[in-house]
Design an enzyme around this catalytic site. Sequence first.
Site, PDB file in Angstrom:
ATOM      1  N   LYS A 198      26.697  37.385  49.061  1.00  0.00           N
ATOM      2  CA  LYS A 198      26.818  38.442  50.071  1.00  0.00           C
ATOM      3  C   LYS A 198      26.108  39.725  49.613  1.00  0.00           C
ATOM      4  CE  LYS A 198      31.366  38.504  50.037  1.00  0.00           C
ATOM      5  NZ  LYS A 198      31.728  37.498  48.998  1.00  0.00           N
TER       6      LYS A 198
ATOM      7  N   ARG B 206      38.952  40.812  54.716  1.00  0.00           N
ATOM      8  CA  ARG B 206      39.326  39.642  53.919  1.00  0.00           C
ATOM      9  C   ARG B 206      40.603  39.012  54.423  1.00  0.00           C
ATOM     10  NH1 ARG B 206      36.416  41.259  48.865  1.00  0.00           N
ATOM     11  NH2 ARG B 206      36.667  39.650  47.302  1.00  0.00           N
TER      12      ARG B 206
ATOM     13  N   ARG C 170      27.119  35.211  36.281  1.00  0.00           N
ATOM     14  CA  ARG C 170      26.637  36.404  36.986  1.00  0.00           C
ATOM     15  C   ARG C 170      26.667  37.625  36.055  1.00  0.00           C
ATOM     16  NH1 ARG C 170      29.297  38.169  42.644  1.00  0.00           N
ATOM     17  NH2 ARG C 170      31.143  38.637  41.442  1.00  0.00           N
TER      18      ARG C 170
ATOM     19  N   ARG D  17      31.275  41.156  34.851  1.00  0.00           N
ATOM     20  CA  ARG D  17      32.480  41.737  35.442  1.00  0.00           C
ATOM     21  C   ARG D  17      33.733  41.111  34.826  1.00  0.00           C
ATOM     22  NH1 ARG D  17      31.807  41.568  41.907  1.00  0.00           N
ATOM     23  NH2 ARG D  17      33.993  40.998  41.673  1.00  0.00           N
TER      24      ARG D  17
ATOM     25  N   ARG E  71      40.523  33.698  42.654  1.00  0.00           N
ATOM     26  CA  ARG E  71      39.818  34.389  43.744  1.00  0.00           C
ATOM     27  C   ARG E  71      39.388  33.394  44.817  1.00  0.00           C
ATOM     28  NH1 ARG E  71      35.336  37.035  40.424  1.00  0.00           N
ATOM     29  NH2 ARG E  71      34.574  37.975  42.344  1.00  0.00           N
TER      30      ARG E  71
END
Length: 218
Positions: A13, A88, A127, A161, A172
């Site tokens: 996204k 969300r 990531r 992160r 998540r």
Amino acid sequence: MRLVLLGAPGAGKGTQAAFLRERNEGVHVSTGDIFRKNLKEETPLGLEAKKYMDQGALMPDELVLKMVSARLSEPDAEQGFLLDGFPRTVAQAEFLEKFLSEHGKKLDAVLLFGVDDELLVKRLSNRRTCRSCGNIFNLLAMHEHDDKVKCPSCGGELYQRDDDNEAVIRNRLKVFHDQTEPLIDFYKAKNLLKVVNAEAEDTPEMVYGRVKAALNLK
Ligand code: AMP
């Protein structure tokens, strides 16, 4: 444009929002980025957010909605916005609809990025974000495996992160399936949903081609 980018964590996204931002389709509003900025600055909102983010749980709607309505009321959001990580929950989506209609506006489309869970786990654990320019990279796509690699855009330091570790990632994803996936039917019923395939072997540019096609952009 007024767009919602919908998809599990790691679906791309933020990357697609950056492409759209570059062609001035709207300001990029990432609720996760806003929480992380608050956390870095140790504001009360940031410290509250940490409790939820560390576990991969959702922040209470009340806090999120206050923050989003303030952000969307800023002048730069007047011409358009790319919502990344919001809404969300169905309650958040209902709030957004009401907020926009009170301002005489509505969404143009909701882009759904469909990616398989196991691929997401792999992607998120690899990531990295640049501390200097904020660009997001994937060690797998860069064919790199160690963390000493520098940002290909500016040479800055790359970091991972805190919530991109496997246990939190799995939570998540569960939260996404339980609480966010109902939005697919919500937006389908409103005729706003456009599905964008974003699978393993596809480059961000290939996915962007599909985004443009879905939105009828040149
Ligand atoms: P993201 O960067 O979008 O993956 O968001 C990181 C974390 O911020 C999430 O795991 C949640 O704890 C929190 N968060 C971001 N957006 C929302 C939202 N719309 N509602 C509730 N919590 C959120």
